[in-house]
Design a protein around this motif. Sequence first.
Motif, PDB file in Angstrom:
ATOM      1  N   ILE A 181      -2.160 -11.071  -7.712  1.00 25.90           N
ATOM      2  CA  ILE A 181      -1.434 -11.718  -6.617  1.00 25.90           C
ATOM      3  C   ILE A 181      -0.694 -10.684  -5.777  1.00 25.90           C
ATOM      4  O   ILE A 181      -0.727 -10.720  -4.538  1.00 25.90           O
ATOM      5  N   ALA A 182      -0.034  -9.733  -6.457  1.00 23.54           N
ATOM      6  CA  ALA A 182       0.723  -8.710  -5.742  1.00 23.54           C
ATOM      7  C   ALA A 182      -0.185  -7.817  -4.904  1.00 23.54           C
ATOM      8  O   ALA A 182       0.176  -7.388  -3.804  1.00 23.54           O
ATOM      9  N   ALA A 183      -1.381  -7.541  -5.413  1.00 26.31           N
ATOM     10  CA  ALA A 183      -2.336  -6.724  -4.661  1.00 26.31           C
ATOM     11  C   ALA A 183      -2.860  -7.479  -3.448  1.00 26.31           C
ATOM     12  O   ALA A 183      -2.991  -6.912  -2.358  1.00 26.31           O
ATOM     13  N   LEU A 184      -3.168  -8.755  -3.632  1.00 28.10           N
ATOM     14  CA  LEU A 184      -3.631  -9.567  -2.503  1.00 28.10           C
ATOM     15  C   LEU A 184      -2.575  -9.623  -1.407  1.00 28.10           C
ATOM     16  O   LEU A 184      -2.883  -9.500  -0.219  1.00 28.10           O
ATOM     17  N   ALA A 185      -1.314  -9.797  -1.802  1.00 32.86           N
ATOM     18  CA  ALA A 185      -0.232  -9.831  -0.815  1.00 32.86           C
ATOM     19  C   ALA A 185      -0.071  -8.469  -0.140  1.00 32.86           C
ATOM     20  O   ALA A 185       0.169  -8.391   1.072  1.00 32.86           O
ATOM     21  N   GLY A 186      -0.210  -7.400  -0.916  1.00 32.71           N
ATOM     22  CA  GLY A 186      -0.091  -6.062  -0.339  1.00 32.71           C
ATOM     23  C   GLY A 186      -1.191  -5.761   0.657  1.00 32.71           C
ATOM     24  O   GLY A 186      -0.946  -5.162   1.711  1.00 32.71           O
ATOM     25  N   MET A 187      -2.413  -6.189   0.338  1.00 31.47           N
ATOM     26  CA  MET A 187      -3.522  -5.986   1.278  1.00 31.47           C
ATOM     27  C   MET A 187      -3.340  -6.842   2.524  1.00 31.47           C
ATOM     28  O   MET A 187      -3.605  -6.389   3.645  1.00 31.47           O
ATOM     29  N   ARG A 188      -2.873  -8.069   2.343  1.00 33.63           N
ATOM     30  CA  ARG A 188      -2.619  -8.973   3.478  1.00 33.63           C
ATOM     31  C   ARG A 188      -1.603  -8.374   4.439  1.00 33.63           C
ATOM     32  O   ARG A 188      -1.755  -8.462   5.662  1.00 33.63           O
ATOM     33  N   ASP A 189      -0.561  -7.753   3.896  1.00 36.03           N
ATOM     34  CA  ASP A 189       0.551  -7.277   4.712  1.00 36.03           C
ATOM     35  C   ASP A 189       0.391  -5.838   5.194  1.00 36.03           C
ATOM     36  O   ASP A 189       1.248  -5.344   5.917  1.00 36.03           O
ATOM     37  N   ARG A 190      -0.683  -5.162   4.815  1.00 40.15           N
ATOM     38  CA  ARG A 190      -0.807  -3.754   5.192  1.00 40.15           C
ATOM     39  C   ARG A 190      -0.940  -3.611   6.706  1.00 40.15           C
ATOM     40  O   ARG A 190      -1.462  -4.501   7.401  1.00 40.15           O
ATOM     41  N   ARG A 205     -16.440  -3.558  10.498  1.00 42.03           N
ATOM     42  CA  ARG A 205     -15.034  -3.259  10.260  1.00 42.03           C
ATOM     43  C   ARG A 205     -14.811  -1.765  10.019  1.00 42.03           C
ATOM     44  O   ARG A 205     -13.674  -1.319   9.899  1.00 42.03           O
ATOM     45  N   THR A 206     -15.911  -1.026   9.942  1.00 42.10           N
ATOM     46  CA  THR A 206     -15.811   0.398   9.636  1.00 42.10           C
ATOM     47  C   THR A 206     -16.487   1.281  10.676  1.00 42.10           C
ATOM     48  O   THR A 206     -15.952   2.324  11.063  1.00 42.10           O
ATOM     49  N   MET A 237       0.826  -1.198   0.000  1.00 39.79           N
ATOM     50  CA  MET A 237       0.000   0.000   0.000  1.00 39.79           C
ATOM     51  C   MET A 237       0.868   1.260   0.000  1.00 39.79           C
ATOM     52  O   MET A 237       0.486   2.279  -0.570  1.00 39.79           O
ATOM     53  N   GLU A 238       2.051   1.168   0.598  1.00 37.23           N
ATOM     54  CA  GLU A 238       2.974   2.298   0.550  1.00 37.23           C
ATOM     55  C   GLU A 238       3.428   2.571  -0.886  1.00 37.23           C
ATOM     56  O   GLU A 238       3.516   3.733  -1.315  1.00 37.23           O
ATOM     57  N   MET A 239       3.714   1.501  -1.632  1.00 36.82           N
ATOM     58  CA  MET A 239       4.099   1.669  -3.036  1.00 36.82           C
ATOM     59  C   MET A 239       2.948   2.260  -3.840  1.00 36.82           C
ATOM     60  O   MET A 239       3.152   3.139  -4.691  1.00 36.82           O
ATOM     61  N   GLN A 240       1.744   1.765  -3.586  1.00 34.30           N
ATOM     62  CA  GLN A 240       0.582   2.309  -4.283  1.00 34.30           C
ATOM     63  C   GLN A 240       0.436   3.797  -3.983  1.00 34.30           C
ATOM     64  O   GLN A 240       0.140   4.614  -4.874  1.00 34.30           O
ATOM     65  N   ALA A 241       0.630   4.163  -2.709  1.00 31.51           N
ATOM     66  CA  ALA A 241       0.519   5.570  -2.315  1.00 31.51           C
ATOM     67  C   ALA A 241       1.590   6.416  -2.988  1.00 31.51           C
ATOM     68  O   ALA A 241       1.327   7.540  -3.435  1.00 31.51           O
ATOM     69  N   GLU A 242       2.800   5.894  -3.072  1.00 32.62           N
ATOM     70  CA  GLU A 242       3.885   6.618  -3.725  1.00 32.62           C
ATOM     71  C   GLU A 242       3.613   6.785  -5.214  1.00 32.62           C
ATOM     72  O   GLU A 242       3.961   7.815  -5.811  1.00 32.62           O
ATOM     73  N   SER A 243       2.980   5.777  -5.819  1.00 33.10           N
ATOM     74  CA  SER A 243       2.636   5.909  -7.242  1.00 33.10           C
ATOM     75  C   SER A 243       1.567   6.984  -7.434  1.00 33.10           C
ATOM     76  O   SER A 243       1.585   7.720  -8.422  1.00 33.10           O
ATOM     77  N   ALA A 301      -6.219  -3.297  10.035  1.00 31.25           N
ATOM     78  CA  ALA A 301      -5.427  -4.306   9.337  1.00 31.25           C
ATOM     79  C   ALA A 301      -6.229  -5.599   9.235  1.00 31.25           C
ATOM     80  O   ALA A 301      -7.239  -5.780   9.930  1.00 31.25           O
ATOM     81  N   ASP A 302      -5.804  -6.484   8.361  1.00 31.85           N
ATOM     82  CA  ASP A 302      -6.450  -7.789   8.274  1.00 31.85           C
ATOM     83  C   ASP A 302      -6.216  -8.590   9.550  1.00 31.85           C
ATOM     84  O   ASP A 302      -5.071  -8.695  10.015  1.00 31.85           O
ATOM     85  N   PRO A 303      -7.260  -9.185  10.131  1.00 31.68           N
ATOM     86  CA  PRO A 303      -7.040 -10.136  11.218  1.00 31.68           C
ATOM     87  C   PRO A 303      -6.411 -11.403  10.646  1.00 31.68           C
ATOM     88  O   PRO A 303      -6.364 -11.603   9.430  1.00 31.68           O
ATOM     89  N   GLU A 304      -5.923 -12.273  11.509  1.00 33.48           N
ATOM     90  CA  GLU A 304      -5.197 -13.463  11.056  1.00 33.48           C
ATOM     91  C   GLU A 304      -6.045 -14.335  10.132  1.00 33.48           C
ATOM     92  O   GLU A 304      -5.544 -14.872   9.146  1.00 33.48           O
TER      93      GLU A 304
END
Length: 281
Positions: A189-198, A227-228, A75-81, A129-132
């Motif tokens: 895949i990269a987006a799913l991983a980015g959301m998982r790790d945010r 969640r909101t 998400m940091e990379m997305q924000a920087e873009s 953040a995502d719960p486990e």
Amino acid sequence: MKKAAFKDFRVHYEDEGKGETLLLLHGFCESSEIWDDFRDTLSKRYRVITPDLLGHGETLPPAVRNIDGEYVNTMEMQAESAAAVLKSAGVERCTVAGHSMGGYTALAFAELFPEKVKGLCLFHSTAMADPEEKKGDRDKAIEAVKKDKKAFLEGLIPKMFAPANVEKMKSHVDRVLSIAMNIHEDGLIAALAGMRDRKDRQHVLESATYPVLFIIGKDDILIPPDRTLPLIIKPGHAEVLLLSGVGHMGFYEAREKTLFAIEKFMEETACPERSRRSEGG
């Protein structure tokens, strides 16, 4: 589309209208196309910028690898873009609205570049953040994309809409599916991983010096209201649009209401002093 330089590639974006700037960030398995209707309407009064986030739409390559060789667009990379897009467009400050993953990106943007934010809208999104358990679901989704992208998307896209809207809004469901099918599987895949790790960004809301608008669907399966809703008390100035019969796609499922909410929010963030006077403040 215009192009902004970011790292070793180009971020594609649409830029229409004049005046105060609204940056609209799309969600996972979407592209800037989902904002076409909003952009066409809002650009009559404002400047509206809609980028294709990393790995989505026309923004290629679809993903980057981390040190472990895993595709991750954080998400940091997305924000920087997104910041690179604003720099390319010559915009210093703007109101930012993000749908779903775009909301995660907007929060990262607000944390990294608080001086650029005049207002923040979380459009079916959360600062939690995502719960486990959810992280495990992201990993399963990654494997599902690797196995059969088409089957994964055909299962996911209808869940974005309230159950009662899936059939009657079939044209919108089909459009989102078409957009998603054009995204390279590595980008998904990269987006799913980015959301998982945010990381959790509730502190961004707590420290916000600008208005925050929450748009919430009561029938949102992907980001349920629980969640909101706990987040709405965190900003100093929060506004909430809670929609019955709406899932995760309010810009389709409740177009007039969500568009009106964004328009009013833009009026407020563009001229905060005038807005306070009209309220008697």
